[in-house]
Design a protein around this motif. Sequence first.
Motif, PDB file in Angstrom:
ATOM      1  N   SER A 195      -3.026   1.262  16.773  1.00 52.66           N
ATOM      2  CA  SER A 195      -2.059   2.051  17.529  1.00 52.66           C
ATOM      3  C   SER A 195      -0.653   1.538  17.241  1.00 52.66           C
ATOM      4  O   SER A 195      -0.487   0.413  16.780  1.00 52.66           O
ATOM      5  N   GLY A 196       0.331   2.381  17.502  1.00 53.61           N
ATOM      6  CA  GLY A 196       1.704   1.963  17.247  1.00 53.61           C
ATOM      7  C   GLY A 196       2.500   3.111  16.692  1.00 53.61           C
ATOM      8  O   GLY A 196       1.996   4.236  16.613  1.00 53.61           O
ATOM      9  N   PRO A 197       3.750   2.840  16.302  1.00 56.02           N
ATOM     10  CA  PRO A 197       4.615   3.942  15.865  1.00 56.02           C
ATOM     11  C   PRO A 197       4.137   4.596  14.572  1.00 56.02           C
ATOM     12  O   PRO A 197       3.760   3.919  13.626  1.00 56.02           O
ATOM     13  N   ASP A 244      -4.094   2.042   8.637  1.00 63.57           N
ATOM     14  CA  ASP A 244      -3.801   0.658   9.034  1.00 63.57           C
ATOM     15  C   ASP A 244      -2.328   0.291   8.844  1.00 63.57           C
ATOM     16  O   ASP A 244      -1.976  -0.875   8.907  1.00 63.57           O
ATOM     17  N   VAL A 245      -1.488   1.309   8.610  1.00 62.88           N
ATOM     18  CA  VAL A 245      -0.058   1.046   8.405  1.00 62.88           C
ATOM     19  C   VAL A 245       0.752   1.734   9.500  1.00 62.88           C
ATOM     20  O   VAL A 245       0.459   2.878   9.859  1.00 62.88           O
ATOM     21  N   ALA A 256      -0.886  -2.341  11.095  1.00 64.16           N
ATOM     22  CA  ALA A 256      -1.265  -1.965  12.455  1.00 64.16           C
ATOM     23  C   ALA A 256      -2.138  -3.072  13.030  1.00 64.16           C
ATOM     24  O   ALA A 256      -2.792  -3.801  12.294  1.00 64.16           O
ATOM     25  N   GLY A 257      -2.151  -3.180  14.361  1.00 66.16           N
ATOM     26  CA  GLY A 257      -3.084  -4.108  14.991  1.00 66.16           C
ATOM     27  C   GLY A 257      -4.492  -3.577  14.817  1.00 66.16           C
ATOM     28  O   GLY A 257      -4.699  -2.509  14.232  1.00 66.16           O
ATOM     29  N   LYS A 296       0.833  -1.200   0.000  1.00 64.38           N
ATOM     30  CA  LYS A 296       0.000   0.000   0.000  1.00 64.38           C
ATOM     31  C   LYS A 296       0.876   1.262   0.000  1.00 64.38           C
ATOM     32  O   LYS A 296       0.651   2.206  -0.764  1.00 64.38           O
ATOM     33  N   ILE A 297       1.896   1.279   0.851  1.00 65.81           N
ATOM     34  CA  ILE A 297       2.753   2.461   0.910  1.00 65.81           C
ATOM     35  C   ILE A 297       3.563   2.596  -0.384  1.00 65.81           C
ATOM     36  O   ILE A 297       3.783   3.704  -0.882  1.00 65.81           O
TER      37      ILE A 297
END
Length: 476
Positions: free
Chosen positions: A314-316, A334-335, A309-310, A246-247
């Motif tokens: 959340s996350g970096p 979601d990434v 992402a979970g 996706k990125i």
Amino acid sequence: MPEPMSPVSFPSTFLWGAATSAYQIEGAVREDGRTPSIWDTFAHTPGKTAGGDHGDVAVDHYHRYRDDVALMSGLGLGAYRFSISWSRVQPTGRGPAVQRGLDFYRRLVDELLAKDIKPAVTLYHWDLPQELEDAGGWPERDTAYRFAEYAQIVGEALGDRVEQWITLNEPWCSAFLGYGSGVHAPGRTEPVATLRASHHLNLAHGLGAKALRSVMPARNTVALSLNSSTVRPLTQDAADLAAARKIDDLANGIFHGPILHGAYPESLFTATRQLTDWSYVQDGDLATINQPLDALGLNYYTPALVSAAGPDHSGPRADGHGASEHSPWPAADDVLFHQPPGDRTAMGWSIDPTGLYDLIMRYEREVPGLPLYITENGAAYDDKPDPDGRVHDPERIAYLHGHLAEVRRAIADGADVRGYFLWSLLDNFEWAYGYEKRFGAVYVDYTTLERTSKSSAHWYGKAARTGTLPEVDEVF
Ligand code: PNW
């Protein structure tokens, strides 16, 4: 005992250059009829740049260009990539050209040619005339037509003496940092505008390339410079591979899909479906965008490392693109972005020369036969003069050596890389970071504007003159 390393030598035709851009170095923002660009407005808006820095004076290249050309000539560089300030040539972004604005670039080019330095012109390095932003900017289709008109004006004026042309520099930054995260001018934070801007930048490239060719001698070459990211998945799990895909679509495919292959990736449409129906892509646009190119410019600094992402997303989020609560990436909640391992430059960007090798080989596979140039590569460090006035920057030498060695490896493996432009010739206005971050091979004292070649400039000059990389610990 380890084998002695064979010297890293380049083909004799390899072009050794340095790069800059207009707003980052010229200053003289109100001279000879120039009007504000979006970067003048943005930099003068409180809170947008570090220390409120702006390009009003920058490194005063507009008045010191002769000295700067002499510096390059002294180092033995073979090429210089610079950009043209649109609002110097066409204030307001429309209508007739200002002769005094064009004359500056003609004098600069003639000075370069007299010193045997090949000019490479970038038409657009992010400084849209403010009037065109007031009319809607890159999310509006008309901006692409305005760019074509500007390209024709500059092509007519300089096409007889400049052979190498680059339409756009890093359209990703213009669209995603300018209209997505808002850390670059014009500072808008609108996901749909980001995608519309991307399409109209693509269209501007296609129309601009056509306009250039219609007025220039056939020997001239037309290219564009992409900040193509090497996007790496954190693991080989299907979810992380999908995140990387996706990125990669949003960083790379959105530009090289239409430009190199005449189509946007289907997966990009799927990923952004909840935001936009892409109805601004009109009949005939893809054929216009898919102009034959003579070369492709790659700008490379650091790779991206991503994962899925979970469920709670959340996350970096730190992706090295500056501080903003708005993500530059539309439809990518979601990434997650991770800091890749290893040493970092003063930008916080991790150092990974293999990312440059991978990037070159990717394009070699995707567009075989298309000549490649590294149109930017380099590093920011906290350089300070020694008491004797010299500036030693061994980290920058190590960075350049590492990346140039990977370029050489790609050439050995069959890639058609024709040249390399170090970013940057001089310390300069590093956009939202102001004058805090120094990318130059040449140090600039911002009080006196005096220039001092750093040890990396001497190191790189020797590489340029001999076609062979000096050892990293050679003393200059
Ligand atoms: C490029 N990012 O900018 C530009 O072409 C130069 O004008 C700039 O000075 C140089 O690289 C160093 O930053 C970038 O956030 C700015 O990924 C930001 C990013 C990439 C390139």
